[in-house]
Design a protein around this motif. Sequence first.
Motif, PDB file in Angstrom:
ATOM      1  N   UNK A   1      -3.052 107.909   3.267  1.00  0.00           N
ATOM      2  CA  UNK A   1      -2.325 109.178   3.242  1.00  0.00           C
ATOM      3  C   UNK A   1      -1.491 109.294   1.971  1.00  0.00           C
ATOM      4  N   UNK A   2      -1.011 108.168   1.437  1.00  0.00           N
ATOM      5  CA  UNK A   2      -0.243 108.188   0.201  1.00  0.00           C
ATOM      6  C   UNK A   2      -1.151 107.963  -1.000  1.00  0.00           C
ATOM      7  N   UNK A   3      -0.550 108.011  -2.188  1.00  0.00           N
ATOM      8  CA  UNK A   3      -1.311 107.792  -3.415  1.00  0.00           C
ATOM      9  C   UNK A   3      -1.953 106.411  -3.401  1.00  0.00           C
TER      10      UNK A   3
ATOM     11  N   UNK B   1       6.733 101.396   4.321  1.00  0.00           N
ATOM     12  CA  UNK B   1       5.806 101.999   5.296  1.00  0.00           C
ATOM     13  C   UNK B   1       4.560 102.524   4.594  1.00  0.00           C
ATOM     14  N   UNK B   2       3.408 102.326   5.231  1.00  0.00           N
ATOM     15  CA  UNK B   2       2.132 102.817   4.709  1.00  0.00           C
ATOM     16  C   UNK B   2       1.414 103.535   5.851  1.00  0.00           C
TER      17      UNK B   2
ATOM     18  N   UNK C   1      -3.185 109.554  12.970  1.00  0.00           N
ATOM     19  CA  UNK C   1      -2.486 108.784  11.945  1.00  0.00           C
ATOM     20  C   UNK C   1      -1.982 107.478  12.538  1.00  0.00           C
ATOM     21  N   UNK C   2      -1.804 106.516  11.673  1.00  0.00           N
ATOM     22  CA  UNK C   2      -1.220 105.231  12.074  1.00  0.00           C
ATOM     23  C   UNK C   2      -0.382 104.723  10.916  1.00  0.00           C
TER      24      UNK C   2
ATOM     25  N   UNK D   1     -13.723 103.558   1.055  1.00  0.00           N
ATOM     26  CA  UNK D   1     -14.052 102.492   0.116  1.00  0.00           C
ATOM     27  C   UNK D   1     -12.972 102.342  -0.947  1.00  0.00           C
ATOM     28  N   UNK D   2     -12.044 103.292  -0.998  1.00  0.00           N
ATOM     29  CA  UNK D   2     -10.993 103.251  -2.011  1.00  0.00           C
ATOM     30  C   UNK D   2     -10.015 102.110  -1.737  1.00  0.00           C
TER      31      UNK D   2
END
Length: 527
Positions: A178-180, A195-196, A256-257, A291-292
Motif C-alpha cells: 500500500x505504501x511506496x 507499520x507496513x 488490508x492487513x 512480484x515487486x
Amino acid sequence: MKKSISIILLASSLLFILLSCNDNDDNYVPEAYRKILSLKESGIKDYSMNANQSSITENILILRGGGEPHSESNMEMYIMSKEEACEAWGYELEQIELIPSDSYTFPEGTVLKLDAEESYRYIPITFYPSRIYNAIKENQEAQWVLPIVLHSLSDTINQSMNKLLMRIDVYSPLVTWKQDEIENIEIVYKEKELPITLQITYSENNTLDFEATQDDNIDLKTLVDNFNKVQGTNHELLPESSYDLHSFSFTADSKTATSKIILKRDGLTADQTYVLPLKLKLSTELIDITESVKYLVVTNPKYCFEDLDKSKWNIVYCNSEIAGWGQALNLIDGNNETAWVSNWNYFQWYNIAEYDDLYFGGNVSLQDAQFGNVSATELHPNNYWTCIGRRTASQIQIVVDLGESITLGGVGFRKNNNELGDIALKAFEVNMSETFTFNPPYENLNNYNLLDDGNDWGESVIEGETPLYAGDFWYTLADMKTSVIKSGRYLKLHPLSTYHEGNPFCSSVHELFVKKLISVDGKSVTD
C-alpha cells in the motif's frame, strides 16, 4: 329413389373433400420445421471470475420455435473436443486449452427436456474458479475455454446457433504494497517501529483467512546488489539481528492487513545506510502476491534532528539592518522574496564606537545620534532593539527568540537569487543561551557589537561558510569537526565575513532555519 341416391353421393363427395382437407393441414408444416432448437447466445462469450470465489453459476438459454412448438422436445448438450473447437472457431491447437472436467458441473445434467408448454429453458452451469485458476497457471499463454454444442435426435437444431465457446479468465486477487516500494527510514532512538500495510486488489471482497510472511527462499544480498546498481548507491544489507518482521494476517471480509517491523540500532554503524528488501509469500494459492520488492532504506545517524516551527520566533536584537525592506524580521517571515540586508550605506561614521547609535523610535535624527543627545529608553517600532549606524560584517549581531528552549542541531540559510547584494553573507557562527539580557545605556558601546554584558554565549555551536549562489544551505552538528551540544532559547547569529569585497559593511540573506537536536546515538537529549 334416384333423388335419394343423388343425395347420398353428394354427401359422400363432401365427406371425401373434408377428409382430404384435413390430411393437407397435417402435412402443411414440413417435419424439419415443426420444432427448432437453438442457443440464445451462441458464438463466443467471455467470462471473468475471481479465484477466491468458491463457485459461480452461469446460465445458458435454450429457445424453441417452429411450426409446432407446443410439444415435448428432447436434447443433449455436449462438450466439444479441442480439435472440434479449433475447427469451429478458427484456433490453432496450441492457442486454446479446455478447462478441467472437474472445474464445472451441470446441476440439472446435460440430457434435457422441454415440456410442451415451455418455449425456452435456462440451463445452469456451475464453475469452480480456483480449479480453473490452478490449471491456467500451468499454461498462461493459452486461452482457456469450454466449447458447448446443442444436439437432438428428435428435433431440428438451428446449426447456425447451436455452438457456444465460453472463454474463461480467472483473475486471482493480488496482494500489493500500500505504501511506496522504496521507503526511507531513520532510526532516531534505540528502536524504530514501522507499520507496513498490504492490500488486496482486483477483488471486490476477500473471503479467505491467510497470512503473508517474508519469503525465506529469496537471496536478500542479491536484491540489495540489484538495488545499488539501479540507484547508483553502495548500501549494505541490513543485518538480520537488527530487525524483527511480524507476519501480515488477512481475515475474511478485510482487504488490508497491517503489520510492523522493529528496526534496531544494535549492531549497526552510526551514519551508515542499510537496505532491507521485503519479498513476501502467502499461505494460500488462491491469491497472488506482487512480484515487486519493497525496499527499506535504513539510516541510523549519530545526530538526529527535527525542523523547528518558526511561528513562535521573534527578533529581539539586530545592530545592523535597513529599516523596512531590509529589516531583520525578514529572516523569519517565511517569504522568499524578502531579505535581511545590513546597513551598508547610511550614516557613514568612521568610528562608530564613539556614538550611541541605538535606535529606539521614529524621531531620532542623525545629529542626535551622532552627538549622543538621545537616551535608549524606548523600543524599536518592530519591538526589538536595533542600531542605525553601519558596521562591518564581523561586528553584526542578530538575536532570535525561538519561543522555547531547544538543543541546537543545525541552522539553514536560504539565498533566493544570485544578486550579490541579497546573498552577501559568507562566513558565520551561531551561539546559544538560555537567557538574553540587554539593558541600555552602556558605558562600553562595544557591547552593541558583542552582547557580552550580562550574557553567557559560550563557544559557537555551529559555524560555516555559505556559497555565493542561490539555494538552501544547511549546517548541522554532523558537519562540525568538534561538536558542542548546547541548549537555549536565544540564538545569536554572528556574520564573520562578506562576499562583497568592495563594501565590508554589506551582509545579507533571505531566510533563517533551525533544526533542533533530538537524539545522539539513539539516546534522547531530554533523558
